[in-house]
Design a protein around this motif. Structure first.
Motif, PDB file in Angstrom:
ATOM      1  N   ARG A  84       0.837  -1.208   0.000  1.00  0.00           N
ATOM      2  CA  ARG A  84       0.000   0.000   0.000  1.00  0.00           C
ATOM      3  C   ARG A  84       0.870   1.255   0.000  1.00  0.00           C
ATOM      4  NH1 ARG A  84      -2.664  -3.499   3.276  1.00  0.00           N
ATOM      5  NH2 ARG A  84      -1.868  -2.588   5.210  1.00  0.00           N
ATOM      6  N   GLY A  85       1.940   1.230   0.785  1.00  0.00           N
ATOM      7  CA  GLY A  85       2.848   2.375   0.821  1.00  0.00           C
ATOM      8  C   GLY A  85       3.510   2.623  -0.522  1.00  0.00           C
ATOM      9  N   GLY A  86       3.920   1.560  -1.191  1.00  0.00           N
ATOM     10  CA  GLY A  86       4.605   1.682  -2.471  1.00  0.00           C
ATOM     11  C   GLY A  86       3.697   2.016  -3.636  1.00  0.00           C
ATOM     12  N   ARG A  87       2.412   1.864  -3.432  1.00  0.00           N
ATOM     13  CA  ARG A  87       1.466   2.164  -4.513  1.00  0.00           C
ATOM     14  C   ARG A  87       0.817   3.530  -4.365  1.00  0.00           C
ATOM     15  NH1 ARG A  87      -1.465  -3.626  -5.628  1.00  0.00           N
ATOM     16  NH2 ARG A  87       0.312  -4.550  -6.689  1.00  0.00           N
ATOM     17  N   ASP A  88       1.310   4.326  -3.453  1.00  0.00           N
ATOM     18  CA  ASP A  88       0.760   5.671  -3.281  1.00  0.00           C
ATOM     19  C   ASP A  88       0.872   6.412  -4.617  1.00  0.00           C
ATOM     20  OD1 ASP A  88       0.544   8.521  -2.663  1.00  0.00           O
ATOM     21  OD2 ASP A  88       0.701   7.901  -0.567  1.00  0.00           O
ATOM     22  N   PRO A  89      -0.245   6.919  -5.144  1.00  0.00           N
ATOM     23  CA  PRO A  89      -0.233   7.576  -6.456  1.00  0.00           C
ATOM     24  C   PRO A  89       0.736   8.755  -6.560  1.00  0.00           C
ATOM     25  CG  PRO A  89      -2.487   7.216  -5.727  1.00  0.00           C
ATOM     26  CD  PRO A  89      -1.593   6.851  -4.572  1.00  0.00           C
ATOM     27  N   TYR A  90       1.065   9.367  -5.453  1.00  0.00           N
ATOM     28  CA  TYR A  90       1.981  10.511  -5.451  1.00  0.00           C
ATOM     29  C   TYR A  90       3.318  10.164  -6.115  1.00  0.00           C
ATOM     30  CZ  TYR A  90       4.614  14.514  -3.676  1.00  0.00           C
ATOM     31  OH  TYR A  90       5.376  15.641  -3.565  1.00  0.00           O
ATOM     32  N   PHE A  91       3.810   8.979  -5.844  1.00  0.00           N
ATOM     33  CA  PHE A  91       5.103   8.569  -6.406  1.00  0.00           C
ATOM     34  C   PHE A  91       5.079   8.583  -7.930  1.00  0.00           C
ATOM     35  CE2 PHE A  91       5.281   6.084  -2.326  1.00  0.00           C
ATOM     36  CZ  PHE A  91       6.269   6.843  -1.736  1.00  0.00           C
ATOM     37  N   TYR A  92       3.984   8.150  -8.499  1.00  0.00           N
ATOM     38  CA  TYR A  92       3.885   7.987  -9.949  1.00  0.00           C
ATOM     39  C   TYR A  92       3.432   9.282 -10.629  1.00  0.00           C
ATOM     40  CZ  TYR A  92       4.186   3.341  -8.087  1.00  0.00           C
ATOM     41  OH  TYR A  92       4.608   2.245  -7.388  1.00  0.00           O
ATOM     42  N   ALA A  93       2.412   9.915 -10.057  1.00  0.00           N
ATOM     43  CA  ALA A  93       1.838  11.103 -10.693  1.00  0.00           C
ATOM     44  C   ALA A  93       2.694  12.348 -10.476  1.00  0.00           C
ATOM     45  CB  ALA A  93       0.428  11.349 -10.146  1.00  0.00           C
ATOM     46  N   THR A  94       3.264  12.497  -9.306  1.00  0.00           N
ATOM     47  CA  THR A  94       3.997  13.719  -8.982  1.00  0.00           C
ATOM     48  C   THR A  94       5.508  13.574  -9.179  1.00  0.00           C
ATOM     49  OG1 THR A  94       2.264  14.291  -7.408  1.00  0.00           O
ATOM     50  CG2 THR A  94       4.359  15.469  -7.194  1.00  0.00           C
ATOM     51  N   LEU A  95       6.062  12.446  -8.772  1.00  0.00           N
ATOM     52  CA  LEU A  95       7.516  12.270  -8.855  1.00  0.00           C
ATOM     53  C   LEU A  95       7.963  11.572 -10.133  1.00  0.00           C
ATOM     54  CD1 LEU A  95       8.435  11.397  -5.168  1.00  0.00           C
ATOM     55  CD2 LEU A  95       8.482  13.612  -6.321  1.00  0.00           C
ATOM     56  N   GLY A  96       7.029  11.114 -10.923  1.00  0.00           N
ATOM     57  CA  GLY A  96       7.390  10.505 -12.199  1.00  0.00           C
ATOM     58  C   GLY A  96       8.041   9.136 -12.109  1.00  0.00           C
ATOM     59  N   VAL A  97       7.819   8.418 -11.002  1.00  0.00           N
ATOM     60  CA  VAL A  97       8.279   7.032 -10.945  1.00  0.00           C
ATOM     61  C   VAL A  97       7.543   6.286 -12.050  1.00  0.00           C
ATOM     62  CG1 VAL A  97       8.224   4.899  -9.582  1.00  0.00           C
ATOM     63  CG2 VAL A  97       8.825   7.081  -8.483  1.00  0.00           C
ATOM     64  N   PRO A  98       8.240   5.513 -12.862  1.00  0.00           N
ATOM     65  CA  PRO A  98       7.559   4.799 -13.946  1.00  0.00           C
ATOM     66  C   PRO A  98       6.438   3.900 -13.397  1.00  0.00           C
ATOM     67  CG  PRO A  98       9.938   4.659 -14.219  1.00  0.00           C
ATOM     68  CD  PRO A  98       9.693   5.272 -12.863  1.00  0.00           C
ATOM     69  N   ASP A  99       5.235   4.111 -13.900  1.00  0.00           N
ATOM     70  CA  ASP A  99       4.083   3.309 -13.463  1.00  0.00           C
ATOM     71  C   ASP A  99       4.062   2.024 -14.296  1.00  0.00           C
ATOM     72  OD1 ASP A  99       1.856   2.399 -12.208  1.00  0.00           O
ATOM     73  OD2 ASP A  99       0.512   3.957 -12.953  1.00  0.00           O
ATOM     74  N   THR A 100       5.055   1.192 -14.035  1.00  0.00           N
ATOM     75  CA  THR A 100       5.250  -0.065 -14.747  1.00  0.00           C
ATOM     76  C   THR A 100       5.435  -1.169 -13.712  1.00  0.00           C
ATOM     77  OG1 THR A 100       7.649   0.211 -14.745  1.00  0.00           O
ATOM     78  CG2 THR A 100       6.457   1.128 -16.648  1.00  0.00           C
ATOM     79  N   LEU A 101       5.502  -2.377 -14.179  1.00  0.00           N
ATOM     80  CA  LEU A 101       5.766  -3.502 -13.286  1.00  0.00           C
ATOM     81  C   LEU A 101       7.074  -3.272 -12.524  1.00  0.00           C
ATOM     82  CD1 LEU A 101       4.851  -6.338 -12.399  1.00  0.00           C
ATOM     83  CD2 LEU A 101       6.214  -7.242 -14.270  1.00  0.00           C
TER      84      LEU A 101
END
Length: 177
Positions: free
Chosen positions: A23-40
């Motif tokens: 749950r912590g690692g799937r926080d949308p902030y990481f992907y939407a704001t920080l640009g972590v690749p939303d990939t496997l």
């Protein structure tokens, strides 16, 4: 009999802690704001960061913590095994892929340990960049140091939580950012 019950409690608590790391690692902030690749791979890396943090704290809690750290690790790779099969990876390849992921997590844990212990945002940002934005992908400007600062904050959040009871809560990132 007592050992079996203790093992089941550790297993259950390990799955609970692993679920919190997911749950912590799937926080949308990481992907939407920080640009972590939303990939496997991107999701594996962010879940892995959280698992590394949990295991890191459990190691300091004596024998029960060590058993529970192993249970968290086992829960993660049981989940990885299940997910690989769900994605259609053939039975003969699942073990190899799981081993590659185990080695990747172990390498990341080693890369993060010194910067976490030293509270070194810059060194942690470098390690995160190598692992999360690997290959041709570059992090958006300022994303790696921001992620490193958030990882250190998440590390701090684990102090005082009842990890031995299988309970941990990572605050939503936007609330903490």
């Amino acid at each position: 009999m007592l050992g079996v019950l203790r093992g089941r409690r550790s297993e259950r608590a390990g799955f609970e802690l692993y679920g919190a790391a997911v749950r912590g690692g799937r926080d949308p902030y990481f992907y939407a704001t920080l640009g972590v690749p939303d990939t496997l791979d991107g999701r594996f890396d962010l879940v892995g960061v959280h698992v590394v943090l949990v295991i890191r704290h459990l190691r300091d809690l004596g024998e029960r913590g060590t058993r529970l750290a192993q249970a968290v690790f086992d829960a993660m790779f049981s989940d990885m095994d299940f997910n690989l099969r769900e994605m259609g990876v053939g039975d003969l390849s699942v073990g190899k892929r799981n081993r590659e992921m185990w080695e990747a997590l172990h390498g990341r844990a080693q890369a993060y340990e010194a910067p976490l212990a030293a509270r070194d945002v810059s060194a942690l940002a470098e390690a995160l960049t190598r692992n999360i934005w690997r290959g041709d992908a570059l992090p958006p400007p300022g994303a790696a140091p921001a992620l490193a600062a958030l990882v250190l904050r998440r590390d701090d959040e684990l102090h005082g939580q009842d990890l031995l009871a299988g309970q941990v809560v990572f605050a939503p990132v936007e609330a903490a950012a």
